[in-house]
Design a protein around this motif. Structure first.
Motif, short mmCIF file in Angstrom:
data_model
loop_
_atom_site.label_atom_id
_atom_site.label_comp_id
_atom_site.label_asym_id
_atom_site.label_seq_id
_atom_site.Cartn_x
_atom_site.Cartn_y
_atom_site.Cartn_z
N ILE A 98 0.95 -11.68 -1.92
CA ILE A 98 -0.05 -10.50 -2.09
C ILE A 98 0.02 -10.01 -3.68
N GLU A 99 -0.21 -9.52 -4.05
CA GLU A 99 -0.33 -8.46 -5.14
C GLU A 99 -1.15 -7.63 -5.42
N PHE A 100 -0.90 -6.08 -5.75
CA PHE A 100 -1.88 -5.29 -5.44
C PHE A 100 -1.97 -4.90 -7.25
N LEU A 101 -3.09 -4.40 -7.53
CA LEU A 101 -3.03 -4.26 -8.51
C LEU A 101 -3.68 -2.43 -7.93
N LEU B 297 0.96 -1.25 0.20
CA LEU B 297 0.08 0.02 -0.06
C LEU B 297 0.56 1.12 -0.09
N CYS B 298 1.48 1.74 1.29
CA CYS B 298 2.33 2.12 0.91
C CYS B 298 3.92 3.03 -0.45
N GLN B 299 3.69 1.78 -1.33
CA GLN B 299 4.35 1.26 -2.49
C GLN B 299 3.13 2.21 -3.30
N LEU B 300 1.97 1.98 -3.19
CA LEU B 300 1.41 2.07 -4.18
C LEU B 300 1.02 3.54 -4.18
N LEU B 301 0.18 3.76 -3.47
CA LEU B 301 -0.26 4.93 -2.15
C LEU B 301 -1.53 5.18 -2.83
N GLU B 302 -2.31 4.52 -3.43
CA GLU B 302 -3.44 5.08 -4.00
C GLU B 302 -5.19 4.33 -3.25
N PRO B 303 -5.69 5.71 -3.78
CA PRO B 303 -7.34 5.00 -2.42
C PRO B 303 -7.79 4.50 -2.61
N ALA B 304 -7.15 3.79 -3.73
CA ALA B 304 -8.39 2.11 -3.80
C ALA B 304 -7.53 1.25 -4.52
N VAL B 305 -7.28 0.12 -4.17
CA VAL B 305 -6.41 -0.91 -4.71
C VAL B 305 -7.50 -2.74 -4.63
N THR B 306 -6.38 -3.25 -5.65
CA THR B 306 -6.97 -4.92 -5.11
C THR B 306 -6.31 -5.79 -5.08
N LEU B 307 -6.70 -6.42 -4.89
CA LEU B 307 -5.58 -7.56 -4.02
C LEU B 307 -6.34 -8.75 -4.52
N VAL C 136 2.08 -4.08 -8.08
CA VAL C 136 2.95 -3.86 -6.78
C VAL C 136 2.76 -5.95 -6.55
N THR C 137 4.04 -6.72 -6.68
CA THR C 137 4.00 -7.97 -6.79
C THR C 137 5.14 -8.13 -5.36
N ASN C 138 4.20 -8.67 -4.42
CA ASN C 138 4.62 -8.60 -2.92
C ASN C 138 4.37 -10.16 -2.70
N THR C 139 5.09 -11.10 -3.71
CA THR C 139 5.25 -12.85 -3.06
C THR C 139 5.96 -13.31 -2.70
N LEU C 140 6.20 -14.11 -1.64
CA LEU C 140 7.40 -14.45 -1.07
C LEU C 140 8.56 -14.88 -1.86
N GLU C 141 7.56 -15.06 -3.22
CA GLU C 141 9.08 -15.32 -4.27
C GLU C 141 10.03 -14.61 -4.18
N SER C 142 9.27 -13.58 -5.29
CA SER C 142 9.54 -11.81 -5.74
C SER C 142 10.38 -11.35 -4.57
N ARG C 143 9.86 -11.78 -2.89
CA ARG C 143 10.51 -11.59 -1.52
C ARG C 143 12.03 -11.76 -1.85
N LEU C 144 12.46 -13.33 -2.20
CA LEU C 144 13.31 -14.43 -1.98
C LEU C 144 14.06 -13.48 -3.40
N GLU C 145 13.35 -13.58 -4.80
CA GLU C 145 14.58 -12.94 -5.60
C GLU C 145 15.44 -11.50 -5.30
N MET C 146 14.34 -10.98 -5.04
CA MET C 146 14.87 -9.24 -4.28
C MET C 146 16.24 -9.49 -2.84
N MET C 147 15.92 -10.26 -2.17
CA MET C 147 17.19 -10.49 -1.05
C MET C 147 17.48 -11.11 -1.74
N SER C 148 17.99 -11.82 -2.45
CA SER C 148 19.05 -12.90 -3.34
C SER C 148 19.66 -11.94 -4.36
N THR C 149 19.37 -11.47 -4.91
CA THR C 149 20.06 -10.04 -5.26
C THR C 149 20.84 -9.31 -4.67
#
Length: 227
Positions: A182-185, A125-135, A193-206
């Motif tokens: 999760i994934e927010f749109l 949510l802090c990344q998007l800063l939108e008044p409405a989002v889909t999860l 914004v993709t915040n799955t466990l896999e995406s977090r692992l990919e980011m941390m591994s990098t």
């Protein structure tokens, strides 16, 4: 006393013999000088060509040596690249793959997974800063994200002073290759914004790849900068 014809002829022959001898000696002298000059010129030309040939082959030798150094350098770089690639493959295929397989264990601990999901939702949510989002989430996580939504919105308001409406998509779920998260749109699906466990692992591994390499293979002696 007048000379007889025989005496005249004899003197003429004597003079002719003398002249012929002088001419022969002069011719020999000229021949000798010409031979000497020829040999000198020939020696000069031979030496000049010898120098040119030596310079040519010295140049060729330097070119061959330079090409050899370049080739050796290229082969060494290729060998280094293969070693680095092999290390990279080992990290990705062995260590990171093992981490991916263990991601599912996070969801088996309800308390821990609930806390992880709450943090992922607030961060998104802090990344998007939108008044409405889909999860979007895994189908098995629908109840969890609905339960977390009020607290997530409260936390988000406290951080940003903004309100937000979260709509859980119960028609489209994350794929079976996703272990959790999760994934927010944003509205109209313009931003995701993709915040799955896999995406977090990919980011941390990098981010941690240099540290992982150092731990596994030691520090790189050729590395000049550590940042």
């Amino acid at each position: 006393m007048a000379l007889s014809d025989a005496d005249v002829q004899k003197q003429i022959k004597h003079m002719m013999a003398f002249i012929e001898q002088e001419a022969n000696e002069k011719a020999e002298e000229i021949d000798a000088k010409a031979e000497e000059e020829f040999n000198i010129e020939k020696g000069r030309l031979v030496q000049m060509q010898r120098v040119k040939i030596m310079e040519f082959y010295e140049k060729k030798e330097k070119q061959v040596e330079q090409q050899k150094k370049i080739q050796n350098s290229n082969l060494l770089n290729q060998a280094r690249m293969k070693v680095l690639q092999a290390r990279e493959d080992h990290i990705k295929q062995s260590i990171l793959e093992d981490c991916r397989q263990r991601l599912g264990e996070v969801t088996k601990n309800p308390v821990k997974y609930r806390k992880v999901m709450e943090g992922l939702m607030v961060q998104s949510l802090c990344q998007l800063l939108e008044p409405a989002v889909t999860l979007r989430c895994r189908q098995v996580d629908v109840k969890l994200v609905k339960d977390l939504t009020p607290q997530v919105i409260t936390t988000y308001k406290g951080l940003t002073k903004k309100d937000c409406k979260i709509t859980v998509d119960e028609q489209n779920f994350l794929g079976s290759d996703v272990s959790g998260g999760i994934e927010f749109l944003s509205p109209n699906n313009r931003i995701k914004v993709t915040n799955t466990l896999e995406s977090r692992l990919e980011m941390m591994s990098t981010q941690m790849m240099p540290e992982i390499r150092t731990t596994l293979f030691g520090s790189n002696p050729n590395r000049k900068f550590m940042d």
